[in-house]
Design a protein around this motif. Structure first.
Motif, PDB file in Angstrom:
ATOM      1  N   GLY A 156     -22.319  35.087  18.381  1.00  0.00           N
ATOM      2  CA  GLY A 156     -23.642  35.376  18.911  1.00  0.00           C
ATOM      3  C   GLY A 156     -24.705  35.455  17.824  1.00  0.00           C
ATOM      4  O   GLY A 156     -25.819  35.909  18.067  1.00  0.00           O
ATOM      5  N   ILE A 157     -24.370  34.990  16.628  1.00  0.00           N
ATOM      6  CA  ILE A 157     -25.241  35.119  15.458  1.00  0.00           C
ATOM      7  C   ILE A 157     -25.628  33.740  14.935  1.00  0.00           C
ATOM      8  O   ILE A 157     -24.831  32.801  14.969  1.00  0.00           O
ATOM      9  CB  ILE A 157     -24.513  35.900  14.335  1.00  0.00           C
ATOM     10  CG1 ILE A 157     -24.095  37.296  14.812  1.00  0.00           C
ATOM     11  CG2 ILE A 157     -25.354  35.957  13.057  1.00  0.00           C
ATOM     12  CD1 ILE A 157     -25.246  38.213  15.180  1.00  0.00           C
ATOM     13  N   LYS A 158     -26.845  33.629  14.425  1.00  0.00           N
ATOM     14  CA  LYS A 158     -27.286  32.441  13.702  1.00  0.00           C
ATOM     15  C   LYS A 158     -27.828  32.901  12.350  1.00  0.00           C
ATOM     16  O   LYS A 158     -28.181  34.077  12.182  1.00  0.00           O
ATOM     17  CB  LYS A 158     -28.339  31.662  14.491  1.00  0.00           C
ATOM     18  CG  LYS A 158     -29.595  32.451  14.849  1.00  0.00           C
ATOM     19  CD  LYS A 158     -30.516  31.617  15.716  1.00  0.00           C
ATOM     20  CE  LYS A 158     -31.705  32.443  16.206  1.00  0.00           C
ATOM     21  NZ  LYS A 158     -32.595  31.629  17.047  1.00  0.00           N
ATOM     22  N   ALA A 159     -27.850  31.985  11.391  1.00  0.00           N
ATOM     23  CA  ALA A 159     -28.276  32.336  10.035  1.00  0.00           C
ATOM     24  C   ALA A 159     -29.378  31.392   9.574  1.00  0.00           C
ATOM     25  O   ALA A 159     -29.309  30.192   9.820  1.00  0.00           O
ATOM     26  CB  ALA A 159     -27.098  32.249   9.070  1.00  0.00           C
ATOM     27  N   TYR A 160     -30.365  31.952   8.907  1.00  0.00           N
ATOM     28  CA  TYR A 160     -31.402  31.129   8.290  1.00  0.00           C
ATOM     29  C   TYR A 160     -31.324  31.314   6.776  1.00  0.00           C
ATOM     30  O   TYR A 160     -30.890  32.354   6.283  1.00  0.00           O
ATOM     31  CB  TYR A 160     -32.805  31.485   8.820  1.00  0.00           C
ATOM     32  CG  TYR A 160     -33.206  32.924   8.619  1.00  0.00           C
ATOM     33  CD1 TYR A 160     -33.874  33.327   7.466  1.00  0.00           C
ATOM     34  CD2 TYR A 160     -32.929  33.882   9.586  1.00  0.00           C
ATOM     35  CE1 TYR A 160     -34.253  34.645   7.283  1.00  0.00           C
ATOM     36  CE2 TYR A 160     -33.296  35.203   9.414  1.00  0.00           C
ATOM     37  CZ  TYR A 160     -33.960  35.587   8.261  1.00  0.00           C
ATOM     38  OH  TYR A 160     -34.328  36.889   8.074  1.00  0.00           O
ATOM     39  N   MET A 161     -31.703  30.266   6.057  1.00  0.00           N
ATOM     40  CA  MET A 161     -31.592  30.283   4.595  1.00  0.00           C
ATOM     41  C   MET A 161     -32.470  29.190   4.014  1.00  0.00           C
ATOM     42  O   MET A 161     -32.998  28.355   4.751  1.00  0.00           O
ATOM     43  CB  MET A 161     -30.137  30.076   4.177  1.00  0.00           C
ATOM     44  CG  MET A 161     -29.594  28.697   4.532  1.00  0.00           C
ATOM     45  SD  MET A 161     -27.810  28.593   4.698  1.00  0.00           S
ATOM     46  CE  MET A 161     -27.549  29.164   6.371  1.00  0.00           C
ATOM     47  N   TYR A 170     -28.552  23.825  10.382  1.00  0.00           N
ATOM     48  CA  TYR A 170     -27.805  24.221  11.585  1.00  0.00           C
ATOM     49  C   TYR A 170     -28.592  25.270  12.376  1.00  0.00           C
ATOM     50  O   TYR A 170     -28.462  25.398  13.580  1.00  0.00           O
ATOM     51  CB  TYR A 170     -26.433  24.754  11.167  1.00  0.00           C
ATOM     52  CG  TYR A 170     -25.476  25.025  12.301  1.00  0.00           C
ATOM     53  CD1 TYR A 170     -24.948  23.990  13.062  1.00  0.00           C
ATOM     54  CD2 TYR A 170     -25.088  26.329  12.611  1.00  0.00           C
ATOM     55  CE1 TYR A 170     -24.057  24.241  14.102  1.00  0.00           C
ATOM     56  CE2 TYR A 170     -24.202  26.582  13.642  1.00  0.00           C
ATOM     57  CZ  TYR A 170     -23.697  25.539  14.384  1.00  0.00           C
ATOM     58  OH  TYR A 170     -22.831  25.795  15.410  1.00  0.00           O
ATOM     59  N   TYR A 171     -29.422  26.026  11.687  1.00  0.00           N
ATOM     60  CA  TYR A 171     -30.236  27.082  12.291  1.00  0.00           C
ATOM     61  C   TYR A 171     -31.154  26.500  13.363  1.00  0.00           C
ATOM     62  O   TYR A 171     -31.846  25.509  13.149  1.00  0.00           O
ATOM     63  CB  TYR A 171     -31.058  27.765  11.192  1.00  0.00           C
ATOM     64  CG  TYR A 171     -32.043  28.801  11.668  1.00  0.00           C
ATOM     65  CD1 TYR A 171     -31.614  30.047  12.094  1.00  0.00           C
ATOM     66  CD2 TYR A 171     -33.405  28.539  11.669  1.00  0.00           C
ATOM     67  CE1 TYR A 171     -32.517  31.010  12.512  1.00  0.00           C
ATOM     68  CE2 TYR A 171     -34.319  29.488  12.074  1.00  0.00           C
ATOM     69  CZ  TYR A 171     -33.877  30.721  12.504  1.00  0.00           C
ATOM     70  OH  TYR A 171     -34.777  31.675  12.920  1.00  0.00           O
ATOM     71  N   ASN A 172     -31.133  27.108  14.541  1.00  0.00           N
ATOM     72  CA  ASN A 172     -31.993  26.729  15.670  1.00  0.00           C
ATOM     73  C   ASN A 172     -31.868  25.270  16.090  1.00  0.00           C
ATOM     74  O   ASN A 172     -32.830  24.683  16.580  1.00  0.00           O
ATOM     75  CB  ASN A 172     -33.457  27.063  15.384  1.00  0.00           C
ATOM     76  CG  ASN A 172     -33.781  28.500  15.734  1.00  0.00           C
ATOM     77  OD1 ASN A 172     -33.010  29.187  16.404  1.00  0.00           O
ATOM     78  ND2 ASN A 172     -34.915  28.984  15.268  1.00  0.00           N
ATOM     79  N   ASN A 173     -30.674  24.654  15.911  1.00  0.00           N
ATOM     80  CA  ASN A 173     -30.511  23.274  16.372  1.00  0.00           C
ATOM     81  C   ASN A 173     -30.581  23.235  17.899  1.00  0.00           C
ATOM     82  O   ASN A 173     -30.398  24.239  18.579  1.00  0.00           O
ATOM     83  CB  ASN A 173     -29.214  22.664  15.830  1.00  0.00           C
ATOM     84  CG  ASN A 173     -27.979  23.270  16.462  1.00  0.00           C
ATOM     85  OD1 ASN A 173     -27.679  23.028  17.623  1.00  0.00           O
ATOM     86  ND2 ASN A 173     -27.254  24.082  15.699  1.00  0.00           N
ATOM     87  N   LYS A 211     -31.660  13.445  10.460  1.00  0.00           N
ATOM     88  CA  LYS A 211     -31.995  14.808  10.853  1.00  0.00           C
ATOM     89  C   LYS A 211     -30.894  15.295  11.804  1.00  0.00           C
ATOM     90  O   LYS A 211     -30.413  14.526  12.631  1.00  0.00           O
ATOM     91  CB  LYS A 211     -33.352  14.819  11.570  1.00  0.00           C
ATOM     92  CG  LYS A 211     -33.848  16.203  11.933  1.00  0.00           C
ATOM     93  CD  LYS A 211     -35.231  16.119  12.578  1.00  0.00           C
ATOM     94  CE  LYS A 211     -35.790  17.479  12.869  1.00  0.00           C
ATOM     95  NZ  LYS A 211     -35.251  18.126  14.031  1.00  0.00           N
ATOM     96  N   ARG A 212     -30.488  16.551  11.660  1.00  0.00           N
ATOM     97  CA  ARG A 212     -29.446  17.095  12.537  1.00  0.00           C
ATOM     98  C   ARG A 212     -29.887  16.974  13.989  1.00  0.00           C
ATOM     99  O   ARG A 212     -30.991  17.335  14.342  1.00  0.00           O
ATOM    100  CB  ARG A 212     -29.169  18.553  12.201  1.00  0.00           C
ATOM    101  CG  ARG A 212     -28.037  19.135  13.055  1.00  0.00           C
ATOM    102  CD  ARG A 212     -27.718  20.572  12.718  1.00  0.00           C
ATOM    103  NE  ARG A 212     -27.138  20.705  11.394  1.00  0.00           N
ATOM    104  CZ  ARG A 212     -25.839  20.520  11.121  1.00  0.00           C
ATOM    105  NH1 ARG A 212     -25.003  20.186  12.069  1.00  0.00           N
ATOM    106  NH2 ARG A 212     -25.390  20.652   9.884  1.00  0.00           N
ATOM    107  N   GLN A 213     -28.982  16.442  14.818  1.00  0.00           N
ATOM    108  CA  GLN A 213     -29.283  16.232  16.224  1.00  0.00           C
ATOM    109  C   GLN A 213     -28.558  17.200  17.152  1.00  0.00           C
ATOM    110  O   GLN A 213     -28.729  17.152  18.337  1.00  0.00           O
ATOM    111  CB  GLN A 213     -28.924  14.798  16.622  1.00  0.00           C
ATOM    112  CG  GLN A 213     -29.699  13.742  15.875  1.00  0.00           C
ATOM    113  CD  GLN A 213     -31.195  13.836  16.152  1.00  0.00           C
ATOM    114  OE1 GLN A 213     -31.610  13.997  17.277  1.00  0.00           O
ATOM    115  NE2 GLN A 213     -31.988  13.762  15.100  1.00  0.00           N
ATOM    116  N   GLY A 214     -27.691  18.038  16.602  1.00  0.00           N
ATOM    117  CA  GLY A 214     -26.941  18.922  17.485  1.00  0.00           C
ATOM    118  C   GLY A 214     -26.298  20.044  16.726  1.00  0.00           C
ATOM    119  O   GLY A 214     -26.664  20.337  15.586  1.00  0.00           O
ATOM    120  N   GLY A 215     -25.319  20.659  17.355  1.00  0.00           N
ATOM    121  CA  GLY A 215     -24.665  21.824  16.795  1.00  0.00           C
ATOM    122  C   GLY A 215     -23.377  21.520  16.093  1.00  0.00           C
ATOM    123  O   GLY A 215     -23.295  20.628  15.241  1.00  0.00           O
TER     124      GLY A 215
END
Length: 178
Positions: A80-85, A118-121, A168-172
């Motif tokens: 249930g967690i996401k990470a930004y960096m 990966y953040y907010n994909n 560019k990342r298109q998904g998870g």
């Protein structure tokens, strides 16, 4: 904000804890399970029989190969967690030292790599899952709030002569290719 953690929207009101360091000098942030989860033992899934069949047959039937792949497919425990960096950082997911001892859980590829993009994909908002296999004789019961892994933020280096990625990342999960 340089780096940190947020709860994904689907778990906003579920009382989750953001990952945390347990001691002053700990490098890793402990991740908790967002749900109650049972990881079945590979032995319960006929792993020994499949292993024997593969070892003693020259031409292993596709059905047996498919069963082996299914048994050794990791389970994904939601955090249930996401990470930004920062763009030049990565979050490395690692097993807790107590998981193999107490629960017989291992991360099948050794570590997990969470890229900054990966953040907010679009696919899953960047939710982090812990991949595990259970090599124990019995099922591993994980309760919501149990610590299931740890994450370590790290900078990374790139090669001087690399061909700069344009994609560019298109998904998870697993979206950057085969």
């Amino acid at each position: 904000m340089t780096r940190g953690f947020e709860v994904v929207s689907s778990y906003a009101d579920k009382g989750l804890h953001l990952p945390y360091r347990t001691t002053k000098r700990a490098a890793g942030y402990d991740f908790e399970s967002a749900v109650d989860f049972t990881v079945p033992s590979i032995w319960k899934l006929d792993f020994l029989r499949i292993l024997w069949a593969i070892r003693h047959q020259e031409n292993v039937p596709e059905e047996t190969q498919a069963k082996a792949k299914k048994i050794l497919k990791p389970f994904l425990i939601p955090t249930g967690i996401k990470a930004y960096m920062g763009d030049d950082e990565v979050l490395i997911l690692a097993n807790r030292s107590s998981n193999p001892l107490k629960r017989s859980l291992v991360i099948p590829n050794g570590i997990g790599v969470i890229d900054a993009d990966y953040y907010n994909n679009d696919s899953n908002e960047g939710e982090i899952f812990m991949q595990v296999l259970n090599f124990g004789l019995t099922d591993a019961k994980i309760a919501k709030g149990d610590r299931i892994g740890q994450g370590i933020f790290m900078p990374y280096l790139t090669a001087d002569n690399e061909r700069k990625p344009q994609q560019k990342r298109q998904g998870g999960f697993g979206s950057s290719g085969k």
